[in-house]
Motif scaffolding. Structure first.
Motif, PDB file in Angstrom:
ATOM      1  N   CYS A 175       0.846  -1.206   0.000  1.00 61.48           N
ATOM      2  CA  CYS A 175       0.000   0.000   0.000  1.00 61.48           C
ATOM      3  C   CYS A 175       0.881   1.256   0.000  1.00 61.48           C
ATOM      4  O   CYS A 175       1.910   1.294   0.669  1.00 61.48           O
ATOM      5  CB  CYS A 175      -0.896  -0.001   1.242  1.00 61.48           C
ATOM      6  N   ALA A 176       0.478   2.267  -0.747  1.00 59.72           N
ATOM      7  CA  ALA A 176       1.259   3.506  -0.807  1.00 59.72           C
ATOM      8  C   ALA A 176       1.315   4.176   0.561  1.00 59.72           C
ATOM      9  O   ALA A 176       2.272   4.876   0.881  1.00 59.72           O
ATOM     10  CB  ALA A 176       0.641   4.446  -1.842  1.00 59.72           C
ATOM     11  N   ASN A 177       0.293   3.934   1.384  1.00 59.26           N
ATOM     12  CA  ASN A 177       0.246   4.543   2.717  1.00 59.26           C
ATOM     13  C   ASN A 177       0.637   3.571   3.819  1.00 59.26           C
ATOM     14  O   ASN A 177       0.537   3.889   5.004  1.00 59.26           O
ATOM     15  CB  ASN A 177      -1.163   5.085   2.982  1.00 59.26           C
TER      16      ASN A 177
ATOM     17  N   ALA B  48      -2.872  -0.559   4.075  1.00 63.30           N
ATOM     18  CA  ALA B  48      -3.914  -1.291   3.337  1.00 63.30           C
ATOM     19  C   ALA B  48      -5.155  -0.407   3.232  1.00 63.30           C
ATOM     20  O   ALA B  48      -6.262  -0.795   3.605  1.00 63.30           O
ATOM     21  CB  ALA B  48      -4.255  -2.624   4.008  1.00 63.30           C
ATOM     22  N   CYS B  49      -4.944   0.813   2.707  1.00 64.17           N
ATOM     23  CA  CYS B  49      -5.992   1.838   2.704  1.00 64.17           C
ATOM     24  C   CYS B  49      -7.157   1.504   1.775  1.00 64.17           C
ATOM     25  O   CYS B  49      -8.231   2.049   1.885  1.00 64.17           O
ATOM     26  CB  CYS B  49      -5.392   3.198   2.320  1.00 64.17           C
ATOM     27  N   ARG B  50      -6.941   0.621   0.844  1.00 66.03           N
ATOM     28  CA  ARG B  50      -7.966   0.206  -0.134  1.00 66.03           C
ATOM     29  C   ARG B  50      -8.274   1.313  -1.161  1.00 66.03           C
ATOM     30  O   ARG B  50      -9.160   1.168  -1.985  1.00 66.03           O
ATOM     31  CB  ARG B  50      -9.296  -0.213   0.520  1.00 66.03           C
ATOM     32  N   ALA B  51      -7.554   2.452  -1.089  1.00 63.29           N
ATOM     33  CA  ALA B  51      -7.873   3.578  -1.978  1.00 63.29           C
ATOM     34  C   ALA B  51      -6.744   3.912  -2.949  1.00 63.29           C
ATOM     35  O   ALA B  51      -6.991   4.378  -4.060  1.00 63.29           O
ATOM     36  CB  ALA B  51      -8.221   4.808  -1.152  1.00 63.29           C
ATOM     37  N   CYS B  52      -5.494   3.671  -2.531  1.00 64.75           N
ATOM     38  CA  CYS B  52      -4.363   4.029  -3.405  1.00 64.75           C
ATOM     39  C   CYS B  52      -4.306   3.075  -4.606  1.00 64.75           C
ATOM     40  O   CYS B  52      -4.991   2.057  -4.632  1.00 64.75           O
ATOM     41  CB  CYS B  52      -3.059   3.985  -2.610  1.00 64.75           C
TER      42      CYS B  52
ATOM     43  N   CYS C 131      -3.295  -0.572  -3.803  1.00 65.81           N
ATOM     44  CA  CYS C 131      -4.397  -1.257  -3.105  1.00 65.81           C
ATOM     45  C   CYS C 131      -5.495  -1.660  -4.085  1.00 65.81           C
ATOM     46  O   CYS C 131      -6.044  -2.766  -3.998  1.00 65.81           O
ATOM     47  CB  CYS C 131      -4.995  -0.360  -2.014  1.00 65.81           C
TER      48      CYS C 131
END
Ligand code: ZN
Length: 342
Positions: free
Chosen positions: A46-48, A51-55, A58
């Motif tokens: 994950c970019a953040n 595991a933000c599910r938005a990047c 993800c």
């Protein structure tokens, strides 16, 4: 993710940056090691790092197409994968002609491929993750190739090995990877989970046969375990009297994992021996199929068969050829009838 893995996963997440490149997820099959490996990879890629599910990584991960996650699985093992694990495993699956049997081993080509992808810079994420399963399916050549990788891992890479049989790995592999132990949940937790799935009877027996792994216990239950027990009694009766061929029996049982069949057979023979020792075979019920089958057999031979099956059950692992293991087991029972006049 299964509830019994949640705290372990939280620990992994918080210590992520301090962990070495190579991790070894060890524990019985069916506890959810692959789920945790994938969730951990999701955080890592994950970019953040959440595991933000938005990047972008993800989103590609969720679609099963993130090019920075690589899953190398033995064919037999991959055959049981589903969801994201199945999707990611397909990318690195060796080509297969229709009539070729599934390989139980991880090939040297698969490991070389892993080394190759880890040597390249990541495409989209900031690192590359390779999951290799099951590690005990590597032969010595594959393991040695992997060892070099673990000794000098390229920067920004993570290698997660999954194993149900750490004792079968090279000591050098064990010493290069940091072990993460997966343990079956306590009986009460397992029973509560199974109750949530509608399983309330025979829970203890099911868990025993499933090495304490509740999802496998559920599978056994769904496969009609008690029916299975009755059918195994019938097999033992047929084999011990020479009416049934071991090869046919092995074919019949190939679809229910060998460990479950072997342990089911041990259970049947235990019940049979108990009945013979006490000269008390319950009339009616499943065991009555064995009525009279002891004629001409020695108790010592039956005990020897029981010991042989128990040994096969305890040494079974997914790297072995399931049909051969089953055939060997049924042949051992069938050999009991060898001394009879025919
Ligand atoms: Zn993300």
């Amino acid at each position: 993710m299964y509830p019994w893995n949640e705290s372990l996963f939280e620990q992994l997440k918080t210590s992520r940056e301090r962990l070495p490149h190579g991790l070894l997820f060890a524990g019985p099959n069916g506890l959810g090691k692959m789920d945790v490996a994938l969730e951990f990879a999701r955080v890592e890629l994950c970019a953040n790092k959440t595991a933000c599910r938005a990047c972008q990584p993800c989103q590609l991960f969720e679609a099963g197409s993130l090019p920075d996650l690589h899953l190398f699985a033995a064919e037999v093992y991959a055959d049981n994968l589903s969801g994201l694990a199945e999707k990611f495993s397909l990318r690195h699956m060796p080509e297969r002609k229709k009539d070729r049997k599934l390989r139980p081993t991880l090939t040297i080509d698969q490991i070389r491929n892993a080394i190759e992808v880890l040597a390249k810079r990541p495409h989209i994420a900031s690192s590359t993750v390779a999951i290799i399963a099951p590690a005990e399916a590597m032969n010595v050549n594959s393991a040695n190739a992997l060892l070099k990788l673990l000794e000098e891992p390229p920067a920004d890479t993570r290698i997660i090995l999954l194993t149900a049989a750490p004792g079968r790995l090279l000591p050098t592999i064990l010493s290069r990877a940091s072990s993460v132990d997966f343990r079956p949940p306590a009986d009460s937790e397992a029973a509560a989970w199974l109750a949530g799935k509608g399983v309330r009877h025979g829970v203890h027996e099911l868990l025993r046969l499933a090495d304490g792994a509740p999802p496998r216990a559920l599978k056994l239950h769904e496969s009609g375990f008690m029916k299975v027990h009755g059918e195994l009694v019938g097999e033992v009766a047929g084999l011990a009297t020479g009416r049934r061929s071991a090869v046919d029996a092995a074919k019949t049982w190939a679809k229910l994992g060998p460990k479950a069949v072997l342990e089911g057979l041990v259970r049947v023979i235990d019940d049979w021996l108990r009945a013979l020792h006490t000269a008390n075979l319950p009339a009616g019920g499943q065991m009555s199929q064995l009525q009279g089958c002891e004629q001409g057999l020695s108790l010592k031979d039956i005990h020897a068969v029981r010991a042989h099956l128990a040994r096969s059950a305890s040494t079974w692992d997914s790297a072995l050829d399931a049909s051969l293991v089953l055939e060997d087991a049924f042949l051992a029972i069938g050999a009991l009838s060898g001394g009879k006049a025919r």
